[in-house]
Design an enzyme around this catalytic site. Structure first.
Site, PDB file in Angstrom:
ATOM      1  N   CYS A 131       0.949  -1.311   0.063  1.00  0.00           N
ATOM      2  CA  CYS A 131       0.143  -0.074  -0.060  1.00  0.00           C
ATOM      3  C   CYS A 131       0.918   1.225   0.168  1.00  0.00           C
ATOM      4  O   CYS A 131       0.769   2.127  -0.988  1.00  0.00           O
ATOM      5  CB  CYS A 131      -0.885   0.095   1.153  1.00  0.00           C
ATOM      6  SG  CYS A 131      -2.215  -1.061   1.147  1.00  0.00           S
ATOM      7  N   ILE A 132       1.417   1.462   1.023  1.00  0.00           N
ATOM      8  CA  ILE A 132       2.212   2.780   1.227  1.00  0.00           C
ATOM      9  C   ILE A 132       3.077   3.000   0.066  1.00  0.00           C
ATOM     10  O   ILE A 132       3.230   4.183  -0.247  1.00  0.00           O
ATOM     11  CB  ILE A 132       2.755   3.148   2.673  1.00  0.00           C
ATOM     12  CG1 ILE A 132       1.800   2.839   3.733  1.00  0.00           C
ATOM     13  CG2 ILE A 132       3.479   4.253   2.884  1.00  0.00           C
ATOM     14  CD1 ILE A 132       2.213   2.828   5.113  1.00  0.00           C
TER      15      ILE A 132
END
Length: 447
Positions: free
Chosen positions: A268-269
Protein backbone atom coordinates in the site's frame (compact mmCIF):
# COMPACT_ATOMS: atom_id res chain seq x y z
CA UNK A 1 -33.99 -13.87 -14.27
CA UNK A 2 -34.96 -14.18 -10.59
CA UNK A 3 -38.19 -12.42 -9.64
CA UNK A 4 -36.93 -10.43 -6.64
CA UNK A 5 -34.63 -7.45 -7.25
CA UNK A 6 -30.95 -7.82 -6.36
CA UNK A 7 -31.28 -5.47 -3.38
CA UNK A 8 -33.89 -7.72 -1.78
CA UNK A 9 -32.04 -10.93 -2.61
CA UNK A 10 -28.95 -9.55 -0.86
CA UNK A 11 -31.03 -8.74 2.21
CA UNK A 12 -32.41 -12.30 2.13
CA UNK A 13 -28.90 -13.82 1.65
CA UNK A 14 -30.15 -15.37 -1.58
CA UNK A 15 -27.27 -14.33 -3.83
CA UNK A 16 -24.01 -15.95 -4.88
CA UNK A 17 -20.82 -13.92 -4.46
CA UNK A 18 -17.85 -14.50 -6.75
CA UNK A 19 -14.47 -13.33 -5.41
CA UNK A 20 -11.71 -12.89 -7.98
CA UNK A 21 -8.29 -13.02 -6.31
CA UNK A 22 -7.77 -15.08 -3.16
CA UNK A 23 -4.88 -13.25 -1.55
CA UNK A 24 -4.46 -11.03 1.50
CA UNK A 25 -7.72 -9.25 0.67
CA UNK A 26 -9.75 -11.86 -1.17
CA UNK A 27 -9.53 -14.56 1.49
CA UNK A 28 -10.76 -12.46 4.45
CA UNK A 29 -13.54 -11.00 2.27
CA UNK A 30 -14.55 -14.47 1.06
CA UNK A 31 -14.70 -15.83 4.58
CA UNK A 32 -16.67 -12.85 5.86
CA UNK A 33 -19.35 -13.25 3.19
CA UNK A 34 -19.48 -17.02 3.78
CA UNK A 35 -19.90 -16.47 7.51
CA UNK A 36 -22.67 -13.95 6.76
CA UNK A 37 -24.66 -16.67 5.03
CA UNK A 38 -23.89 -16.08 1.35
CA UNK A 39 -22.95 -18.68 -1.24
CA UNK A 40 -19.35 -17.75 -1.99
CA UNK A 41 -17.16 -18.95 -4.84
CA UNK A 42 -13.55 -17.94 -5.22
CA UNK A 43 -11.34 -17.85 -8.30
CA UNK A 44 -7.56 -17.50 -8.36
CA UNK A 45 -5.05 -18.40 -11.08
CA UNK A 46 -2.57 -19.65 -8.44
CA UNK A 47 -3.15 -23.41 -8.22
CA UNK A 48 -0.99 -23.68 -5.09
CA UNK A 49 -3.37 -21.37 -3.26
CA UNK A 50 -6.36 -23.40 -4.38
CA UNK A 51 -4.75 -26.68 -3.31
CA UNK A 52 -3.96 -25.21 0.10
CA UNK A 53 -7.51 -23.94 0.57
CA UNK A 54 -9.12 -27.20 -0.53
CA UNK A 55 -6.88 -28.99 1.99
CA UNK A 56 -8.11 -26.65 4.72
CA UNK A 57 -4.82 -24.81 5.07
CA UNK A 58 -4.38 -21.03 5.25
CA UNK A 59 -1.50 -19.12 3.68
CA UNK A 60 -2.60 -15.82 5.26
CA UNK A 61 -1.07 -14.81 8.60
CA UNK A 62 -4.32 -13.53 10.10
CA UNK A 63 -6.53 -16.41 8.92
CA UNK A 64 -6.53 -19.73 10.76
CA UNK A 65 -6.84 -23.20 9.23
CA UNK A 66 -9.91 -23.69 11.40
CA UNK A 67 -11.65 -20.75 9.78
CA UNK A 68 -10.81 -22.04 6.28
CA UNK A 69 -12.20 -25.49 7.08
CA UNK A 70 -15.37 -24.00 8.54
CA UNK A 71 -15.89 -21.92 5.39
CA UNK A 72 -15.48 -24.99 3.18
CA UNK A 73 -18.04 -26.83 5.27
CA UNK A 74 -20.41 -23.88 4.82
CA UNK A 75 -20.17 -23.95 1.03
CA UNK A 76 -17.14 -21.82 0.13
CA UNK A 77 -15.88 -23.09 -3.25
CA UNK A 78 -12.38 -22.02 -4.34
CA UNK A 79 -11.08 -23.01 -7.77
CA UNK A 80 -8.45 -22.19 -10.38
CA UNK A 81 -11.10 -22.69 -13.06
CA UNK A 82 -12.95 -19.42 -13.83
CA UNK A 83 -16.18 -21.31 -14.45
CA UNK A 84 -16.54 -21.59 -10.67
CA UNK A 85 -17.83 -18.00 -10.67
CA UNK A 86 -20.22 -18.39 -13.58
CA UNK A 87 -23.63 -16.74 -13.15
CA UNK A 88 -22.89 -15.08 -9.81
CA UNK A 89 -25.08 -12.22 -8.61
CA UNK A 90 -22.15 -10.28 -7.18
CA UNK A 91 -18.53 -10.09 -8.29
CA UNK A 92 -15.77 -8.68 -6.07
CA UNK A 93 -12.42 -7.87 -7.68
CA UNK A 94 -9.67 -8.38 -5.09
CA UNK A 95 -6.64 -8.71 -7.34
CA UNK A 96 -3.24 -7.04 -6.80
CA UNK A 97 -2.13 -3.79 -8.40
CA UNK A 98 1.26 -2.13 -8.48
CA UNK A 99 3.63 0.22 -10.26
CA UNK A 100 5.62 -0.79 -13.34
CA UNK A 101 8.20 1.69 -14.63
CA UNK A 102 6.34 4.60 -13.11
CA UNK A 103 2.88 3.63 -14.36
CA UNK A 104 0.04 1.79 -12.58
CA UNK A 105 0.07 -1.93 -13.29
CA UNK A 106 -3.58 -2.74 -13.96
CA UNK A 107 -2.92 -6.08 -15.70
CA UNK A 108 -4.59 -8.15 -12.98
CA UNK A 109 -7.59 -5.81 -12.85
CA UNK A 110 -7.96 -5.97 -16.62
CA UNK A 111 -7.77 -9.78 -16.54
CA UNK A 112 -10.34 -9.91 -13.74
CA UNK A 113 -12.79 -7.70 -15.64
CA UNK A 114 -12.41 -9.93 -18.69
CA UNK A 115 -13.21 -12.96 -16.53
CA UNK A 116 -16.33 -11.27 -15.17
CA UNK A 117 -17.46 -10.35 -18.68
CA UNK A 118 -17.08 -13.99 -19.74
CA UNK A 119 -18.71 -15.57 -16.68
CA UNK A 120 -21.54 -13.19 -15.76
CA UNK A 121 -25.03 -14.36 -16.63
CA UNK A 122 -28.20 -12.55 -17.64
CA UNK A 123 -29.38 -11.71 -14.15
CA UNK A 124 -29.14 -8.37 -12.33
CA UNK A 125 -25.47 -8.13 -11.29
CA UNK A 126 -23.27 -6.02 -9.01
CA UNK A 127 -19.54 -5.65 -9.76
CA UNK A 128 -17.42 -4.31 -6.90
CA UNK A 129 -13.78 -3.21 -7.14
CA UNK A 130 -12.00 -3.59 -3.82
CA UNK A 131 -8.46 -3.58 -5.27
CA UNK A 132 -6.58 -0.32 -4.77
CA UNK A 133 -6.59 1.58 -8.06
CA UNK A 134 -5.99 5.12 -9.26
CA UNK A 135 -8.91 7.59 -9.30
CA UNK A 136 -10.91 6.90 -12.45
CA UNK A 137 -9.95 3.24 -12.93
CA UNK A 138 -13.36 1.75 -12.11
CA UNK A 139 -15.07 4.11 -14.52
CA UNK A 140 -12.41 3.95 -17.26
CA UNK A 141 -11.19 0.32 -17.10
CA UNK A 142 -13.65 -1.92 -15.27
CA UNK A 143 -17.00 -0.61 -16.45
CA UNK A 144 -16.15 -0.34 -20.21
CA UNK A 145 -14.80 -3.90 -20.19
CA UNK A 146 -17.84 -5.51 -18.57
CA UNK A 147 -20.85 -3.40 -19.49
CA UNK A 148 -20.92 -4.09 -23.26
CA UNK A 149 -20.93 -7.86 -22.61
CA UNK A 150 -23.57 -7.73 -19.86
CA UNK A 151 -26.84 -9.48 -20.69
CA UNK A 152 -28.69 -8.05 -17.71
CA UNK A 153 -28.67 -4.85 -15.60
CA UNK A 154 -25.15 -4.39 -14.20
CA UNK A 155 -24.10 -2.01 -11.44
CA UNK A 156 -20.57 -0.90 -10.54
CA UNK A 157 -19.16 0.17 -7.18
CA UNK A 158 -15.81 0.87 -5.59
CA UNK A 159 -15.38 -0.38 -2.01
CA UNK A 160 -11.65 -0.07 -1.19
CA UNK A 161 -10.16 -2.65 1.15
CA UNK A 162 -9.18 -1.59 4.66
CA UNK A 163 -7.54 -4.70 6.06
CA UNK A 164 -4.69 -4.29 8.54
CA UNK A 165 -2.50 -7.44 8.50
CA UNK A 166 -1.00 -8.10 11.90
CA UNK A 167 -3.38 -5.66 13.57
CA UNK A 168 -5.92 -6.33 16.29
CA UNK A 169 -8.96 -4.74 14.65
CA UNK A 170 -11.42 -7.23 13.17
CA UNK A 171 -12.62 -6.78 9.60
CA UNK A 172 -16.22 -6.46 10.79
CA UNK A 173 -15.30 -3.47 12.98
CA UNK A 174 -13.69 -1.42 10.19
CA UNK A 175 -16.00 1.04 8.37
CA UNK A 176 -15.91 0.73 4.59
CA UNK A 177 -16.22 3.52 2.02
CA UNK A 178 -18.77 2.74 -0.71
CA UNK A 179 -18.55 4.71 -3.95
CA UNK A 180 -20.86 4.35 -6.93
CA UNK A 181 -21.81 6.40 -9.98
CA UNK A 182 -25.53 5.74 -9.69
CA UNK A 183 -27.98 5.77 -6.81
CA UNK A 184 -29.05 2.17 -7.43
CA UNK A 185 -25.48 0.87 -7.54
CA UNK A 186 -24.64 2.70 -4.31
CA UNK A 187 -27.71 1.33 -2.53
CA UNK A 188 -27.06 -2.25 -3.63
CA UNK A 189 -23.36 -2.14 -2.71
CA UNK A 190 -24.15 -0.57 0.66
CA UNK A 191 -26.72 -3.27 1.40
CA UNK A 192 -24.17 -5.95 0.53
CA UNK A 193 -21.29 -4.69 2.65
CA UNK A 194 -23.42 -3.80 5.65
CA UNK A 195 -23.95 -7.53 6.01
CA UNK A 196 -20.26 -7.99 6.90
CA UNK A 197 -19.15 -4.71 8.53
CA UNK A 198 -20.71 -2.57 11.23
CA UNK A 199 -20.80 0.64 9.19
CA UNK A 200 -20.40 1.92 5.65
CA UNK A 201 -19.71 5.45 4.46
CA UNK A 202 -21.29 6.13 1.04
CA UNK A 203 -19.69 8.66 -1.31
CA UNK A 204 -21.13 9.98 -4.56
CA UNK A 205 -18.74 8.46 -7.10
CA UNK A 206 -16.29 5.65 -7.67
CA UNK A 207 -13.60 8.29 -8.29
CA UNK A 208 -14.16 9.70 -4.80
CA UNK A 209 -13.87 6.25 -3.21
CA UNK A 210 -10.66 5.63 -5.13
CA UNK A 211 -9.28 9.00 -4.03
CA UNK A 212 -10.23 8.26 -0.41
CA UNK A 213 -8.25 5.02 -0.48
CA UNK A 214 -5.15 6.53 -2.05
CA UNK A 215 -5.43 9.51 0.32
CA UNK A 216 -5.40 7.23 3.37
CA UNK A 217 -2.09 5.66 2.44
CA UNK A 218 -0.58 8.84 1.02
CA UNK A 219 -1.27 10.56 4.35
CA UNK A 220 0.72 7.85 6.10
CA UNK A 221 3.53 7.97 3.55
CA UNK A 222 3.95 11.74 3.82
CA UNK A 223 3.96 11.77 7.62
CA UNK A 224 6.41 8.87 7.81
CA UNK A 225 8.66 10.79 5.41
CA UNK A 226 8.47 13.82 7.70
CA UNK A 227 9.76 11.97 10.76
CA UNK A 228 12.29 10.05 8.67
CA UNK A 229 13.74 13.32 7.45
CA UNK A 230 13.85 14.63 11.02
CA UNK A 231 16.14 11.70 11.90
CA UNK A 232 19.06 13.50 10.28
CA UNK A 233 18.03 16.97 11.45
CA UNK A 234 17.86 15.88 15.09
CA UNK A 235 21.49 14.75 14.99
CA UNK A 236 22.64 18.28 14.20
CA UNK A 237 20.78 19.86 17.09
CA UNK A 238 21.49 17.18 19.71
CA UNK A 239 17.81 16.33 19.97
CA UNK A 240 16.18 12.94 20.47
CA UNK A 241 13.68 12.59 17.63
CA UNK A 242 11.87 9.70 19.35
CA UNK A 243 11.41 11.67 22.56
CA UNK A 244 10.31 14.72 20.59
CA UNK A 245 7.60 12.69 18.84
CA UNK A 246 6.38 11.25 22.15
CA UNK A 247 6.34 14.75 23.65
CA UNK A 248 4.38 16.17 20.71
CA UNK A 249 1.92 13.29 20.99
CA UNK A 250 0.84 14.51 24.43
CA UNK A 251 -0.99 17.34 22.68
CA UNK A 252 -4.67 16.28 22.78
CA UNK A 253 -5.51 17.81 19.41
CA UNK A 254 -3.96 18.53 16.03
CA UNK A 255 -1.20 15.90 16.14
CA UNK A 256 -0.96 12.19 15.32
CA UNK A 257 2.35 10.46 16.03
CA UNK A 258 4.27 8.72 13.26
CA UNK A 259 7.66 7.20 13.95
CA UNK A 260 10.85 6.75 11.90
CA UNK A 261 12.04 3.45 10.52
CA UNK A 262 14.17 1.87 7.80
CA UNK A 263 11.62 2.79 5.12
CA UNK A 264 8.07 1.93 4.09
CA UNK A 265 6.93 -1.38 2.66
CA UNK A 266 4.01 -3.62 1.87
CA UNK A 267 1.52 -3.39 -0.94
CA UNK A 268 0.00 0.00 0.00
CA UNK A 269 2.18 2.83 1.29
CA UNK A 270 5.03 2.56 -1.27
CA UNK A 271 2.59 2.12 -4.16
CA UNK A 272 -0.68 4.01 -3.69
CA UNK A 273 0.79 7.56 -3.62
CA UNK A 274 2.33 6.87 -7.02
CA UNK A 275 -1.16 6.27 -8.41
CA UNK A 276 -1.93 9.88 -7.47
CA UNK A 277 1.30 11.36 -8.83
CA UNK A 278 0.91 9.41 -12.08
CA UNK A 279 -2.70 10.51 -12.48
CA UNK A 280 -1.73 14.11 -11.71
CA UNK A 281 1.04 14.07 -14.30
CA UNK A 282 -1.46 12.84 -16.89
CA UNK A 283 -3.61 15.83 -16.03
CA UNK A 284 -0.65 18.24 -16.25
CA UNK A 285 -0.44 18.71 -12.46
CA UNK A 286 2.59 18.26 -10.19
CA UNK A 287 2.14 16.88 -6.67
CA UNK A 288 5.54 18.05 -5.43
CA UNK A 289 4.93 17.23 -1.75
CA UNK A 290 4.19 13.61 -2.61
CA UNK A 291 7.21 13.32 -4.89
CA UNK A 292 9.50 14.70 -2.23
CA UNK A 293 8.11 12.42 0.47
CA UNK A 294 8.52 9.40 -1.80
CA UNK A 295 12.20 10.25 -2.32
CA UNK A 296 12.81 10.56 1.44
CA UNK A 297 11.31 7.14 2.18
CA UNK A 298 13.03 5.51 -0.80
CA UNK A 299 16.41 6.61 0.56
CA UNK A 300 15.91 5.29 4.10
CA UNK A 301 17.11 1.69 3.53
CA UNK A 302 20.42 2.97 2.13
CA UNK A 303 20.75 5.42 5.02
CA UNK A 304 20.24 2.59 7.50
CA UNK A 305 22.73 0.35 5.70
CA UNK A 306 25.30 3.15 5.68
CA UNK A 307 24.75 3.70 9.40
CA UNK A 308 25.32 -0.01 10.07
CA UNK A 309 28.61 0.16 8.19
CA UNK A 310 29.74 3.29 10.05
CA UNK A 311 28.92 1.70 13.43
CA UNK A 312 30.98 -1.34 12.49
CA UNK A 313 33.96 0.80 11.52
CA UNK A 314 33.67 2.76 14.76
CA UNK A 315 34.03 -0.62 16.48
CA UNK A 316 37.14 -1.43 14.40
CA UNK A 317 35.39 -3.90 12.12
CA UNK A 318 35.29 -3.58 8.36
CA UNK A 319 31.76 -4.18 7.02
CA UNK A 320 33.02 -6.71 4.46
CA UNK A 321 34.44 -8.83 7.30
CA UNK A 322 31.55 -8.38 9.69
CA UNK A 323 29.04 -10.81 11.14
CA UNK A 324 25.66 -9.08 11.04
CA UNK A 325 22.55 -10.50 12.69
CA UNK A 326 19.32 -8.84 11.51
CA UNK A 327 15.99 -9.14 13.27
CA UNK A 328 13.06 -9.12 10.85
CA UNK A 329 12.52 -9.57 7.11
CA UNK A 330 8.82 -8.70 6.72
CA UNK A 331 7.56 -5.24 5.83
CA UNK A 332 5.85 -4.78 9.22
CA UNK A 333 5.61 -6.52 12.62
CA UNK A 334 3.80 -9.83 13.14
CA UNK A 335 3.26 -10.76 9.47
CA UNK A 336 5.25 -12.78 6.95
CA UNK A 337 4.60 -10.51 3.97
CA UNK A 338 7.91 -9.33 2.49
CA UNK A 339 6.52 -7.30 -0.42
CA UNK A 340 8.57 -4.10 -0.80
CA UNK A 341 10.08 -4.81 2.62
CA UNK A 342 12.52 -2.06 3.68
CA UNK A 343 14.21 -4.60 5.96
CA UNK A 344 15.21 -6.67 2.94
CA UNK A 345 16.29 -3.53 1.08
CA UNK A 346 18.62 -2.72 4.00
CA UNK A 347 20.06 -6.24 3.89
CA UNK A 348 20.56 -6.09 0.13
CA UNK A 349 22.46 -2.80 0.49
CA UNK A 350 25.04 -4.37 2.82
CA UNK A 351 28.33 -5.71 1.39
CA UNK A 352 27.99 -9.08 -0.32
CA UNK A 353 31.07 -10.29 1.54
CA UNK A 354 29.54 -9.70 4.98
CA UNK A 355 28.16 -12.68 6.88
CA UNK A 356 24.51 -11.77 7.27
CA UNK A 357 21.89 -13.85 9.06
CA UNK A 358 18.24 -12.82 9.30
CA UNK A 359 15.81 -14.02 11.95
CA UNK A 360 12.10 -13.92 11.16
CA UNK A 361 9.52 -16.40 12.48
CA UNK A 362 6.97 -15.45 9.80
CA UNK A 363 8.97 -15.13 6.55
CA UNK A 364 9.79 -17.85 4.03
CA UNK A 365 13.37 -18.58 2.98
CA UNK A 366 12.42 -18.29 -0.69
CA UNK A 367 11.67 -14.59 -0.14
CA UNK A 368 15.03 -13.78 1.47
CA UNK A 369 18.37 -13.57 -0.33
CA UNK A 370 20.53 -14.17 2.77
CA UNK A 371 20.53 -16.92 5.38
CA UNK A 372 17.19 -17.06 7.21
CA UNK A 373 16.51 -18.60 10.62
CA UNK A 374 13.16 -18.71 12.39
CA UNK A 375 14.33 -17.69 15.85
CA UNK A 376 17.32 -15.70 17.16
CA UNK A 377 19.80 -18.32 18.33
CA UNK A 378 21.74 -17.02 21.37
CA UNK A 379 25.05 -18.08 19.82
CA UNK A 380 24.30 -16.10 16.63
CA UNK A 381 23.41 -13.07 18.70
CA UNK A 382 26.51 -13.30 20.90
CA UNK A 383 28.92 -13.83 17.99
CA UNK A 384 27.53 -11.02 15.82
CA UNK A 385 29.59 -7.86 15.45
CA UNK A 386 26.28 -5.99 15.33
CA UNK A 387 22.63 -6.92 15.82
CA UNK A 388 20.19 -4.81 13.79
CA UNK A 389 16.54 -4.58 14.82
CA UNK A 390 14.61 -3.94 11.60
CA UNK A 391 11.17 -5.37 12.48
CA UNK A 392 9.97 -5.63 16.07
CA UNK A 393 7.94 -8.85 15.91
CA UNK A 394 6.16 -9.67 19.17
CA UNK A 395 7.84 -13.07 19.26
CA UNK A 396 11.31 -11.53 19.63
CA UNK A 397 12.53 -11.63 23.23
CA UNK A 398 14.24 -8.25 23.06
CA UNK A 399 15.25 -8.35 26.74
CA UNK A 400 17.14 -11.60 26.25
CA UNK A 401 18.67 -10.43 22.97
CA UNK A 402 19.79 -7.24 24.67
CA UNK A 403 21.66 -9.26 27.30
CA UNK A 404 23.35 -11.51 24.73
CA UNK A 405 24.45 -8.93 22.15
CA UNK A 406 27.31 -6.48 22.45
CA UNK A 407 26.14 -3.81 19.96
CA UNK A 408 22.58 -3.25 18.72
CA UNK A 409 21.38 -0.80 16.09
CA UNK A 410 17.72 -0.27 16.91
CA UNK A 411 15.79 1.22 13.97
CA UNK A 412 12.46 0.86 15.80
CA UNK A 413 13.31 2.35 19.20
CA UNK A 414 11.95 -0.87 20.70
CA UNK A 415 14.85 -2.23 22.79
CA UNK A 416 14.37 -2.20 26.58
CA UNK A 417 16.38 0.32 28.58
CA UNK A 418 17.80 -2.05 31.20
CA UNK A 419 20.02 -4.26 29.04
CA UNK A 420 23.77 -4.75 28.93
CA UNK A 421 24.29 -4.25 25.19
CA UNK A 422 25.24 -0.89 23.75
CA UNK A 423 22.17 0.32 21.87
CA UNK A 424 22.21 2.97 19.16
CA UNK A 425 18.83 4.11 17.88
CA UNK A 426 18.01 5.51 14.46
CA UNK A 427 18.86 9.20 14.61
CA UNK A 428 21.35 8.85 17.46
CA UNK A 429 25.08 9.53 17.31
CA UNK A 430 27.01 7.78 20.13
CA UNK A 431 29.00 10.22 22.30
CA UNK A 432 32.27 8.38 21.60
CA UNK A 433 31.87 9.11 17.86
CA UNK A 434 30.16 12.48 18.10
CA UNK A 435 32.18 14.53 15.63
CA UNK A 436 31.46 16.64 12.59
CA UNK A 437 32.51 13.90 10.18
CA UNK A 438 30.05 11.44 11.66
CA UNK A 439 27.26 14.01 11.81
CA UNK A 440 27.64 15.05 8.20
CA UNK A 441 25.35 12.31 6.97
CA UNK A 442 21.92 13.12 5.64
CA UNK A 443 19.22 11.87 3.36
CA UNK A 444 20.29 14.33 0.69
CA UNK A 445 23.65 12.54 0.45
CA UNK A 446 22.24 9.05 0.01
CA UNK A 447 22.42 8.00 -3.66
Amino acid sequence: MTGKPLFQRIADRKVSVGIIGLGYVGIPVSLSFTEAGFRVRGFDIDEFRIDELLSGRSYIDDVSDTRIRAALENGFKPSANPSVIADCDVYVLAVPTGINEGEPDMAAVEAATKTVAEQAGSRETLVVVTSTVYPGATRNIVKPSIEPAAEGPTYFAMVPERLNPGGDLEFSKIPLVVGADSEVAGAVATELFETVVSRTYPVESTDTAELAKTLENTYRMVNIALVNELVTFSQYIDADVWEAIDAAATKPFGFQPFRPGPGVGGHCIPIDPQFLTWRAENLGIELSLLNGAQRVNDRMPRLVANRIESLLRENHCEPEDASIFALGAAYKPNVGDTRNSPALQVIEALPDEAEVTIADPHADACDVSRKLVQTPDPENVRSADIVVLLVDHKTFDLKSIGEQASLIFDTRNAMPDDISAEVVTLGEIPERSCNETTRNFSLTEVP
